[in-house]
Design an enzyme around this catalytic site. Structure first.
Site, short mmCIF file in Angstrom:
data_model
loop_
_atom_site.label_atom_id
_atom_site.label_comp_id
_atom_site.label_asym_id
_atom_site.label_seq_id
_atom_site.Cartn_x
_atom_site.Cartn_y
_atom_site.Cartn_z
N CYS A 128 78.89 -22.53 -16.67
CA CYS A 128 79.06 -21.34 -15.49
C CYS A 128 77.72 -20.90 -15.00
O CYS A 128 76.88 -20.82 -15.86
CB CYS A 128 79.69 -20.25 -16.15
SG CYS A 128 80.09 -18.98 -15.06
N CYS A 130 84.39 -18.89 -7.60
CA CYS A 130 85.86 -18.85 -8.14
C CYS A 130 86.68 -17.38 -7.80
O CYS A 130 87.88 -17.40 -7.49
CB CYS A 130 86.02 -19.03 -9.79
SG CYS A 130 85.04 -17.40 -10.77
N CYS A 160 99.04 -21.83 -7.80
CA CYS A 160 97.46 -21.95 -7.39
C CYS A 160 96.61 -22.44 -8.43
O CYS A 160 96.57 -22.18 -9.69
CB CYS A 160 97.36 -20.41 -6.97
SG CYS A 160 95.70 -20.19 -6.17
N ASP A 202 81.39 -2.71 -20.90
CA ASP A 202 80.50 -3.92 -21.47
C ASP A 202 79.32 -3.52 -22.21
O ASP A 202 78.35 -4.09 -21.94
CB ASP A 202 80.00 -4.81 -20.22
CG ASP A 202 79.66 -6.18 -20.53
OD1 ASP A 202 79.82 -6.43 -21.52
OD2 ASP A 202 79.21 -6.58 -19.57
#
Ligand code: B12
Ligand code: SF4
Ligand code: SF4
Length: 362
Positions: A205, A235, A183, A126
């Protein structure tokens, strides 16, 4: 290489080619065109590099994708404490993973040299415009679940990702199939409705709102954020594949006791020096003291605990309008209406228009 990776603490190590992201330019363009990146301008910039590793580094021939588990032993935090997301309860993963990537990359080159092959490497965690999740999925580390993150059959949703780009020709591994089936647990668990079938709107978010945005957090979302003061795990935690996850092997990712359920009254009282000291080497330090206070004040506003009001009032004189504005909002939620109105009257000379609006001064 896999044995070396395992020894260094990586839990997954697989290889892909740099030309596997043919769908990415269109997806990234749509993401940015719809404004889903919010104020993360760095996602809109250098999209050509992000969507194509060969534009980032034309010599790259293979990409080694690595995963390191940060599986928690505790996720839930009592409502009266601040909730720091699992990934940020100890050392900054960028530092930990990058150090190990460099060691593994060195070992890879040394092994190749013994065989008479010379190559070059670059490591990323990242730290550059690289699409780590789709590359990891192409390498077969897992698949991108409906929460958009990489899910692994062995480690669930708790994997940090990193990559080694190399000029060496390595045999690629096959991708992993999607095992989400019907799901939708992550989509349903999201407190702000940020997910819709495999796509995220970062502007909604909690992770973006508490970590990335430098702006004030929209009023309409504040109550939904609850006690989350840095990131969100809802989540990830909802994913049934976590039943196969184990607690992190890397001790630097095991939660620091003082960061699992830090009392909001202690956090709001930290001055800048104490904030820096407490979060030294920890990801929370990256957002700086003012945004940290903004988040803590928001959580206090949701706490329903009027005994915290004096600590909030002490922040009305803070230099940042982000902090002053959120302090006003928290007081509007904690104080009886008449007390709030008389406090507003005493603060009639507030200079910032946004904070004036929080006081209801128009
Ligand atoms: C920007 C970013 C964020 C943003 C945006 C999140 C996002 N999903 O993009 C914010 C700040 C919200 C965020 C939050 C988090 N992040 Co983050 N983040 C990143 C970052 C820097 C870039 C991700 C990116 O490229 N986004 C752009 C969008 C377009 O990409 P995408 O979601 O993968 O989009 C795919 C799908 O949506 C799908 N898609 C979308 N539209 C369409 C349309 C069509 C037609 C098709 C076919 C497909 C499709 O395809 C896209 C490409 O594959 C990466 C590091 C990196 N360099 O990759 C870390 C990274 C994804 N984050 C990570 C983590 C841990 C988190 C958090 C869990 C942190 C926390 N606890 O708060 C949360 C999780 C929130 C979530 N559900 O995603 C980890 C995830 C590890 C993993 N196992 O996947 C990463 C990889 C960092 C790392 N090195 O470990 N993050
Ligand atoms: S991190 Fe939280 S707010 Fe963001 S998508 Fe996941 S559940 Fe929703
Ligand atoms: S919670 Fe369900 S839909 Fe979401 S990533 Fe996990 S398996 Fe896929």
């Amino acid at each position: 290489m896999r044995r070396e990776a395992q020894k260094l603490g990586f839990d997954a190590c697989r290889v892909t080619r740099p030309d596997v992201l043919s769908f990415a330019p269109a997806v990234l363009d749509a993401f940015v065109a719809e404004g889903r990146h919010g104020d993360m301008d760095w996602l809109a910039e250098r999209r050509d590099w992000r969507a194509d590793p060969q534009k980032l580094w034309p010599e790259v021939r293979s990409i080694v994708m690595l995963g390191m588990s940060y599986g928690p032993d505790v996720v839930a935090v009592p409502a009266e404490a601040g909730n720091i997301s699992v990934y940020a309860r100890n050392r900054d993963y960028h530092d930990v993973v990058k150090g190990k990537l460099k060691l593994l990359a060195g070992a890879l080159l040394a092994r190749a040299k013994i065989l008479g092959v010379f190559g070059d490497v670059k490591v990323f965690v990242d730290t550059a415009p690289v699409m780590e999740k789709p590359l990891a999925a192409a390498a077969g580390l897992g698949w991108q679940g409906r929460h958009t993150n990489l899910v692994s059959r062995e480690f669930g949703s708790w994997l940090f990702l990193g990559s080694i780009f190399t000029t060496l020709d390595l045999p690629p591994d096959p991708p992993e199939a999607d095992h989400c089936g019907s799901c939708r647990a992550c989509v349903d668990a999201c407190p702000t409705g940020a997910l819709d079938g495999g796509k995220i709107d970062a502007r909604l978010c909690v992770s973006y709102l508490t970590i990335e945005t430098k702006a004030q957090i929209p009023r309409a979302l504040r109550q939904k954020i609850g006690n989350r003061i840095y990131g969100c795990d809802d989540c990830l935690a909802a994913c049934p594949w976590n039943k196969f996850a184990q607690t992190a092997r890397e001790a630097k990712f095991l939660a620091r006791a003082d960061l699992v359920a830090p009392p909001l009254r202690e956090l709001v009282a930290l001055d800048e020096a104490a904030f820096r000291q407490k979060f030294s080497g920890n990801p929370v330090k990256r957002i700086g003291h003012a945004r940290f206070l903004r988040n803590v004040l928001l959580a206090i506003g949701n706490s329903g605990d009027p005994s915290l009001a004096p600590l909030v009032e002490a922040r009305l004189g803070h230099e940042s309008p982000l902090v002053r504005g959120m302090a006003v909002w928290a007081l509007s939620r904690l104080l009886p209406r008449d007390e709030f109105a008389s406090l507003a009257a005493r603060n009639h000379n507030e200079p910032d228009p946004d904070v004036r609006a929080e006081w209801g001064m128009g």
